[in-house]
Write an enzyme that holds these catalytic residues in place. Structure first.
Site, PDB file in Angstrom:
ATOM      1  N   TYR A 184       0.841  -1.204   0.000  1.00 22.52           N
ATOM      2  CA  TYR A 184       0.000   0.000   0.000  1.00 22.52           C
ATOM      3  C   TYR A 184       0.876   1.254   0.000  1.00 22.52           C
ATOM      4  CZ  TYR A 184      -4.229   2.694   0.453  1.00 22.52           C
ATOM      5  OH  TYR A 184      -5.258   3.569   0.190  1.00 22.52           O
ATOM      6  N   LYS A 188       1.406   3.852  -3.170  1.00 19.14           N
ATOM      7  CA  LYS A 188       0.956   5.230  -3.004  1.00 19.14           C
ATOM      8  C   LYS A 188       2.110   6.227  -3.086  1.00 19.14           C
ATOM      9  CE  LYS A 188      -3.265   4.251  -3.030  1.00 19.14           C
ATOM     10  NZ  LYS A 188      -3.981   4.538  -4.280  1.00 19.14           N
TER      11      LYS A 188
END
Ligand SMILES: NC(=O)c1ccc[n+]([C@@H]2O[C@H](COP(=O)([O-])OP(=O)(O)OC[C@H]3O[C@@H](n4cnc5c(N)ncnc54)[C@H](O)[C@@H]3O)[C@@H](O)[C@H]2O)c1
Length: 273
Positions: A184, A188
């Site tokens: 994640y 990102k």
């Protein structure tokens, strides 16, 4: 009359992951400003249903299109269908990502030590490769027409590391505690790298590229989690799904004509604390 122009009248905006929790809100924001949202999602039926209800509610054309952004031919088919249906493409919102709800009960979670290469590849395929393919295929069409906007949807976890204490569950051993996955943060943080690269690459082709960094959204998490999360946010609450709509419309519109390569943070102050 002089003044900023926030109108998106007639602009065609492709939103990947358009059938998800936030994709639908992005589409509503585009429609409310007069634009034409195209909800692109692997969940084609949901995308079509949401598009139909947005078209009815806002009185603008809207479409739901089946697309798997991890496959170049699927993204090319998406672009072809948008151009044949609407004759133009003005905005790409790279919003789709694998977004595991670590804080939900029964989430079967992999810690770093056990994180499989298959999961790593699957998460990067959607979050980064998918954004790259959409930018390459749809962004190139925009660069050719010398006009366009790309927005990459990132997260506070692209700017700060997850505080894994937030996700702890009582009764579990340390090495069984759920964590926000490594992919994640990598996805990102990588997205803003993509923003900076594309913003300079296409700066003289009329294509503006920006990141919106979202704070975590309240969406049915357990009360204990919400309390811990809110305590880490200066404004004292998690985000609402509509909190990002103003930033999205601004960046899509001519009011942001001189804004490119920026990271607009909408997080109630979380990342400054
Ligand atoms: N919800 C949050 O708290 C939060 C916070 C910060 C950032 N974000 C980011 O916002 C974006 C949207 O999050 P969300 O909460 O709406 O997630 P979501 O899971 O509700 O929606 C994601 C959508 O992407 C679609 N999708 C998955 N793989 C795809 C593929 N290969 N091709 C096309 N579509 C695909 C899914 O079908 C789903 O509709 C994500 O990038 C997420 O990381 C969310």
């Amino acid at each position: 009359m002089n003044g900023p122009d926030f109108s998106l009248t007639g602009r065609v905006a492709v939103i990947t992951g358009g059938a998800g929790l936030l994709g639908v809100r992005h589409a509503e924001a585009i429609a409310a400003s007069g634009g034409v949202p195209v909800l692109a999602d692997i969940r084609a039926d949901e995308a079509e249903t949401y598009a139909a209800s947005i078209a009815a509610a806002y009185g603008v054309p809207a479409a739901g299109v089946a697309c798997d952004i991890t496959r170049a031919e699927s993204v090319q088919a998406l672009l072809d269908s948008v151009l044949s249906r609407f004759g133009r493409v003005d905005v790409l919102v790279n919003n789709a990502a694998n977004n595991p709800k670590v804080e939900s009960p029964k989430q079967d979670f992999s810690r770093l030590e056990r994180f499989t290469i298959e999961q790593w590849n699957a998460d990067l395929a959607v979050g980064l490769t998918g954004a790259f393919l959409c930018a390459r295929i749809i962004g190139t069409a925009m660069a050719r027409q010398k006009r366009g906007v790309i927005i990459n949807i990132s997260s506070e976890y692209g700017v700060i590391a997850p505080d894994q204490r937030l996700y702890r569950k009582s009764g579990l051993a340390d090495d069984e505690q759920p964590v926000k996955p490594v992919t994640y943060t990598v996805v990102k943080a990588g997205l803003h790298g993509l923003t900076m690269y594309l913003a300079t690459y296409w700066a003289d082709h009329g294509v503006r590229v920006n990141t919106i960094t979202l704070g975590g959204v309240e969406s049915g998490q357990p009360a204990e989690f919400l309390e811990r999360a809110a305590a880490k946010i200066p404004m004292g609450r998690m985000a609402r799904p509509t909190d990002f709509q103003g930033a999205l419309v601004y960046l899509c519109s001519d009011a942001a004509a001189f804004v490119t390569g920026a990271n607009v943070v909408v997080d109630g102050g979380k990342t400054i604390w």
